[in-house]
Design a protein around this motif. Structure first.
Motif, PDB file in Angstrom:
ATOM      1  N   PRO A  19       0.846  -1.194   0.000  1.00  0.00           N
ATOM      2  CA  PRO A  19       0.000   0.000   0.000  1.00  0.00           C
ATOM      3  C   PRO A  19       0.889   1.253   0.000  1.00  0.00           C
ATOM      4  N   LEU A  20       0.455   2.284  -0.690  1.00  0.00           N
ATOM      5  CA  LEU A  20       1.246   3.504  -0.813  1.00  0.00           C
ATOM      6  C   LEU A  20       1.600   4.085   0.554  1.00  0.00           C
ATOM      7  N   GLU A  21       0.720   3.968   1.533  1.00  0.00           N
ATOM      8  CA  GLU A  21       1.007   4.484   2.877  1.00  0.00           C
ATOM      9  C   GLU A  21       2.234   3.791   3.486  1.00  0.00           C
ATOM     10  N   ARG A  22       2.345   2.472   3.300  1.00  0.00           N
ATOM     11  CA  ARG A  22       3.502   1.730   3.820  1.00  0.00           C
ATOM     12  C   ARG A  22       4.765   2.157   3.089  1.00  0.00           C
ATOM     13  N   SER A  46       6.968   7.935  -8.461  1.00  0.00           N
ATOM     14  CA  SER A  46       6.685   9.360  -8.654  1.00  0.00           C
ATOM     15  C   SER A  46       5.739   9.890  -7.581  1.00  0.00           C
ATOM     16  N   ALA A  47       5.011   9.012  -6.920  1.00  0.00           N
ATOM     17  CA  ALA A  47       4.128   9.444  -5.834  1.00  0.00           C
ATOM     18  C   ALA A  47       4.929   9.852  -4.604  1.00  0.00           C
ATOM     19  N   GLY A  95       2.331  -2.685  14.892  1.00  0.00           N
ATOM     20  CA  GLY A  95       1.848  -1.333  14.603  1.00  0.00           C
ATOM     21  C   GLY A  95       2.549  -0.762  13.395  1.00  0.00           C
ATOM     22  N   ARG A  96       3.746  -0.243  13.575  1.00  0.00           N
ATOM     23  CA  ARG A  96       4.537   0.324  12.485  1.00  0.00           C
ATOM     24  C   ARG A  96       5.656  -0.643  12.107  1.00  0.00           C
ATOM     25  N   PRO A  97       5.972  -0.755  10.813  1.00  0.00           N
ATOM     26  CA  PRO A  97       7.128  -1.576  10.417  1.00  0.00           C
ATOM     27  C   PRO A  97       8.410  -0.981  11.004  1.00  0.00           C
TER      28      PRO A  97
END
Length: 141
Positions: A19-22, A46-47, A95-97
């Motif tokens: 996912p782009l958020e990750r 590019s994002a 939670g977070r990687p």
């Protein structure tokens, strides 16, 4: 990936299917400044604003035109065994990687031991079976 390691730099494997958020979190967390990608993954890269995205096709072209050493010197000016070889991110089950950082000298020791234990010699072959985003894949590589 092998070119980045040979240059003494650090690679961070990122699956473009994440996912782009990750992806954004990983890029921010480890401070990625340059991203090498396959031309079809440029949309994902590019994002990620404020990053230099370099297509693997562009690197191949530079090699074909004899510009590889200039490119490597510009991108990766200093090489030392204590430089980070790679940062592998956990699944994020807490939670977070979290990024696990491995230095070049540690990876070199792993490769040397793997070669001795498996009796792999120049010209030998080994099947790479694991995803590049899984730490154990480096033993296959």
């Amino acid at each position: 990936m092998l070119g980045v390691l040979t240059a003494g730099a650090t690679f961070v494997p990122i699956d473009p299917e994440y996912p782009l958020e990750r992806i954004e979190y990983i890029v921010q967390d480890c401070g990625i400044r340059h991203m090498l990608c396959h031309p079809t993954d440029r949309q994902m890269a590019s994002a990620l604003q404020n990053r230099v995205t370099i297509s693997l096709h562009d690197i191949s072209s530079a090699i074909d035109h004899g510009l590889a050493s200039d490119f490597a010197t510009t991108m990766f000016p200093s090489i030392a065994p204590s430089n980070l070889a790679y940062i592998m991110y956990t699944s994020g089950s807490t939670g977070r990687p979290k990024g696990v950082m491995i230095e070049h000298h540690s990876l070199a020791t792993l490769v040397q031991q793997a070669a001795e234990c498996t009796d792999i010699r120049p010209g030998g072959r080994h099947l790479q079976m694991l995803a590049l985003t899984f730490d154990s894949a480096l033993g296959d590589i």
